[in-house]
Motif scaffolding. Structure first.
Motif, short mmCIF file in Angstrom:
data_model
loop_
_atom_site.label_atom_id
_atom_site.label_comp_id
_atom_site.label_asym_id
_atom_site.label_seq_id
_atom_site.Cartn_x
_atom_site.Cartn_y
_atom_site.Cartn_z
N VAL A 83 -8.62 -1.78 2.01
CA VAL A 83 -9.68 -1.03 1.15
C VAL A 83 -9.10 -0.43 0.28
CG1 VAL A 83 -11.55 0.58 1.51
CG2 VAL A 83 -11.26 -1.19 3.44
N LEU A 84 -9.63 -0.43 -1.06
CA LEU A 84 -9.22 0.28 -2.22
C LEU A 84 -9.36 1.97 -1.77
CD1 LEU A 84 -8.03 0.29 -5.25
CD2 LEU A 84 -10.49 0.47 -5.98
N LYS A 85 -8.20 2.65 -1.94
CA LYS A 85 -8.00 3.88 -1.65
C LYS A 85 -8.90 5.07 -2.24
CE LYS A 85 -3.94 3.41 1.49
NZ LYS A 85 -2.62 4.11 1.63
N VAL B 274 -10.58 5.27 -6.65
CA VAL B 274 -10.85 4.81 -7.98
C VAL B 274 -10.17 5.28 -9.12
CG1 VAL B 274 -13.12 3.59 -7.44
CG2 VAL B 274 -13.08 5.73 -8.43
N ASN B 275 -9.35 6.28 -9.13
CA ASN B 275 -8.33 6.92 -9.89
C ASN B 275 -7.38 7.35 -9.29
OD1 ASN B 275 -9.10 9.70 -9.81
ND2 ASN B 275 -11.09 8.99 -10.61
N GLY B 276 -6.01 7.61 -10.03
CA GLY B 276 -5.06 8.30 -9.28
C GLY B 276 -3.99 7.29 -9.07
N ASN B 277 -3.24 8.10 -8.21
CA ASN B 277 -1.74 7.56 -7.79
C ASN B 277 -1.86 7.22 -6.20
OD1 ASN B 277 -0.70 7.60 -10.36
ND2 ASN B 277 -0.17 9.89 -9.85
N PHE B 278 -1.41 6.34 -5.65
CA PHE B 278 -1.43 6.03 -4.13
C PHE B 278 -0.83 4.51 -3.90
CE2 PHE B 278 -5.38 4.44 -6.23
CZ PHE B 278 -5.35 2.99 -5.83
N PHE B 279 -0.50 4.38 -2.60
CA PHE B 279 0.18 3.32 -2.26
C PHE B 279 -0.14 2.76 -0.76
CE2 PHE B 279 2.36 6.67 -0.35
CZ PHE B 279 2.69 6.38 0.95
N TYR B 280 0.33 1.76 -0.82
CA TYR B 280 -0.05 0.77 0.74
C TYR B 280 1.33 0.24 0.96
CZ TYR B 280 -4.77 0.40 -1.34
OH TYR B 280 -5.91 0.67 -1.51
N GLU B 281 1.76 0.29 2.56
CA GLU B 281 3.14 -0.33 2.85
C GLU B 281 2.61 -1.75 3.11
OE1 GLU B 281 5.85 -0.17 6.54
OE2 GLU B 281 4.43 1.61 6.10
N LEU B 282 3.63 -2.47 2.62
CA LEU B 282 3.52 -4.28 2.84
C LEU B 282 4.09 -4.52 4.01
CD1 LEU B 282 4.25 -4.93 -0.90
CD2 LEU B 282 1.96 -4.86 0.10
N SER B 283 3.43 -5.29 4.80
CA SER B 283 3.96 -5.88 5.94
C SER B 283 4.72 -6.93 5.53
CB SER B 283 2.78 -6.41 6.93
OG SER B 283 2.24 -7.66 6.52
N SER B 284 5.57 -7.49 6.60
CA SER B 284 6.55 -8.42 6.16
C SER B 284 5.85 -9.88 5.95
CB SER B 284 7.76 -8.71 7.16
OG SER B 284 6.95 -9.02 8.59
N ALA B 285 4.47 -9.93 6.40
CA ALA B 285 3.74 -11.18 6.31
C ALA B 285 3.34 -11.30 4.79
CB ALA B 285 2.62 -10.90 7.42
N ILE B 286 3.39 -10.26 4.00
CA ILE B 286 2.71 -10.41 2.91
C ILE B 286 3.91 -11.10 1.78
CG2 ILE B 286 2.16 -8.89 0.69
CD1 ILE B 286 0.10 -8.92 3.14
N ASN B 287 3.21 -12.20 1.27
CA ASN B 287 4.05 -12.76 0.18
C ASN B 287 3.80 -12.50 -1.59
OD1 ASN B 287 5.24 -14.58 -1.57
ND2 ASN B 287 5.39 -16.15 -0.25
#
Length: 102
Positions: free
Chosen positions: A61-63, A65-78
Motif C-alpha cells: 500500500v502506498l505509505k 502521498v508526499n515525503g520520503n519513505f521506503f519498502y524492503e524488497l523480498s528476494s521474489a521481487i524482480n
C-alpha cells in the motif's frame, strides 16, 4: 544505488524520485524521495514491465502521498524485468504516475 528513476504524471500529478538500494547485508529497498501525488482510494505500489498494470508485482500500500519513505524488497521481487514503479489506484484501475528504473 542499484537503479533509479523520476516519477512522471499519468492520471494525477505525481513527482519525485525512486531508487533501488542495497544495504551492507545485501537487503534491497525501494526508496521514495521528495515524492508527491494526489490522494486516492486504495493506492498501491506495483512493479511492472509496462504501464498497463498487467502483469505486476505488488510492493504494498502506498505509505504516503508526499515525503520520503521506503519498502524492503523480498528476494521474489524482480525489479530488473519489472522496471516500472507504478502508483496504481485499485478501486478505479487508474495509473496515477510511474517511474522507470534505470
Amino acid at each position: 544505488v542499484i537503479s533509479s528513476g523520476n516519477f512522471v504524471s499519468n492520471g494525477h500529478p505525481t513527482s519525485g524520485t525512486v531508487k533501488v538500494i542495497a544495504d551492507a547485508s545485501g537487503k534491497k529497498f525501494l526508496v521514495f524521495e521528495n515524492f508527491r501525488s494526489d490522494n486516492g482510494p486504495d493506492l498501491r505500489v506495483w512493479l511492472s514491465p509496462n504501464n498497463s498494470g498487467s502483469p505486476y508485482q505488488e510492493i504494498g500500500v502506498l505509505k504516503a502521498v508526499n515525503g520520503n519513505f521506503f519498502y524492503e524488497l523480498s528476494s521474489a521481487i524482480n525489479y530488473t524485468s519489472n522496471n516500472r514503479v507504478l502508483i496504481w489506484c485499485i478501486d478505479f484501475s487508474v495509473l496515477f504516475g510511474y517511474a522507470v528504473l534505470q
